[in-house]
Motif scaffolding. Structure first.
Motif, PDB file in Angstrom:
ATOM      1  N   SER A 211       3.606   7.872   3.909  1.00  6.95           N
ATOM      2  CA  SER A 211       4.228   7.123   2.812  1.00  6.95           C
ATOM      3  C   SER A 211       5.746   7.111   2.936  1.00  6.95           C
ATOM      4  O   SER A 211       6.400   6.137   2.553  1.00  6.95           O
ATOM      5  N   ASN A 212       6.321   8.179   3.498  1.00  3.29           N
ATOM      6  CA  ASN A 212       7.766   8.225   3.698  1.00  3.29           C
ATOM      7  C   ASN A 212       8.214   7.252   4.785  1.00  3.29           C
ATOM      8  O   ASN A 212       9.268   6.623   4.666  1.00  3.29           O
ATOM      9  N   TYR A 213       7.411   7.115   5.825  1.00  3.06           N
ATOM     10  CA  TYR A 213       7.733   6.146   6.872  1.00  3.06           C
ATOM     11  C   TYR A 213       7.615   4.718   6.327  1.00  3.06           C
ATOM     12  O   TYR A 213       8.427   3.853   6.657  1.00  3.06           O
TER      13      TYR A 213
ATOM     14  N   VAL B 236      10.532  -0.178   4.387  1.00  5.54           N
ATOM     15  CA  VAL B 236      10.903  -1.138   3.341  1.00  5.54           C
ATOM     16  C   VAL B 236      12.422  -1.125   3.138  1.00  5.54           C
ATOM     17  O   VAL B 236      13.056  -2.182   3.002  1.00  5.54           O
ATOM     18  N   VAL B 237      13.009   0.059   3.121  1.00  4.55           N
ATOM     19  CA  VAL B 237      14.458   0.178   2.944  1.00  4.55           C
ATOM     20  C   VAL B 237      15.192  -0.527   4.079  1.00  4.55           C
ATOM     21  O   VAL B 237      16.107  -1.329   3.846  1.00  4.55           O
ATOM     22  N   ILE B 238      14.797  -0.256   5.313  1.00  2.00           N
ATOM     23  CA  ILE B 238      15.460  -0.868   6.468  1.00  2.00           C
ATOM     24  C   ILE B 238      15.280  -2.384   6.457  1.00  2.00           C
ATOM     25  O   ILE B 238      16.230  -3.133   6.680  1.00  2.00           O
ATOM     26  N   ALA B 239      14.059  -2.841   6.170  1.00  2.16           N
ATOM     27  CA  ALA B 239      13.807  -4.288   6.112  1.00  2.16           C
ATOM     28  C   ALA B 239      14.655  -4.937   5.022  1.00  2.16           C
ATOM     29  O   ALA B 239      15.190  -6.045   5.216  1.00  2.16           O
TER      30      ALA B 239
ATOM     31  N   VAL C  14      13.465  10.633   7.414  1.00  2.00           N
ATOM     32  CA  VAL C  14      13.113   9.519   8.301  1.00  2.00           C
ATOM     33  C   VAL C  14      14.336   8.650   8.544  1.00  2.00           C
ATOM     34  O   VAL C  14      14.654   8.278   9.681  1.00  2.00           O
ATOM     35  N   LEU C  15      15.063   8.340   7.485  1.00  3.26           N
ATOM     36  CA  LEU C  15      16.234   7.468   7.596  1.00  3.26           C
ATOM     37  C   LEU C  15      17.385   8.130   8.345  1.00  3.26           C
ATOM     38  O   LEU C  15      18.261   7.451   8.877  1.00  3.26           O
ATOM     39  N   SER C  16      17.398   9.462   8.413  1.00  3.80           N
ATOM     40  CA  SER C  16      18.487  10.151   9.115  1.00  3.80           C
ATOM     41  C   SER C  16      18.483   9.851  10.609  1.00  3.80           C
ATOM     42  O   SER C  16      19.482  10.077  11.288  1.00  3.80           O
TER      43      SER C  16
END
Length: 127
Positions: free
Chosen positions: A67-69, A74-77, A115-117
């Motif tokens: 779910s974190n990935y 979604v954030v990156i998109a 994940v975003l790091s």
């Protein structure tokens, strides 16, 4: 590996020359698994413990779950969409600043931040 549990075949004495797994150790005592395909000699077999195994063990830290990935995706998109893509007016430095603001101030879930790091700058996203 797709598997089904089956009846245990216990052989108290295994011959290292003829019995695969002789001398091996497993926490799966009294468990037997059937593979959905033939396993070649020397091939390793992995068993997934499922995500609850990680989330129930605080000492492992914040291991990202699926779910974190998905949330990070979604954030990156969304950031890519907001920036208008590589031909838009948002320069690389501003896009990187925006990414840092989102990572530090918008995302509450520590696992998703982990994940975003992996994305240090905007170029990492464009790859």
């Amino acid at each position: 590996v797709n598997f089904q549990t089956s009846d245990v075949q216990y052989k108290p004495t295994l011959d290292r020359r003829t019995d695969p797994g002789a001398g091996a150790f497993s926490d799966y005592i009294d468990f037997s698994f059937d593979s959905s395909h033939e396993i070649a000699a020397g091939e390793e077999v992995y068993i997934s413990y499922g995500e609850s195994w990680f989330s129930s063990r605080a000492y492992l830290g914040n291991v990202p779950l699926s779910s974190n990935y998905l949330e990070a995706n979604v954030v990156i998109a969304s950031l890519v969409s907001m920036s208008g893509g590589p031909d838009a007016g948002l320069d690389e430095g501003s896009a990187t600043d925006l990414l840092d603001i989102v990572k530090e101030n918008v995302i509450e879930e520590e696992r998703t931040r982990g994940v975003l790091s992996a994305y240090k700058d905007w170029q990492g996203i464009e790859r």
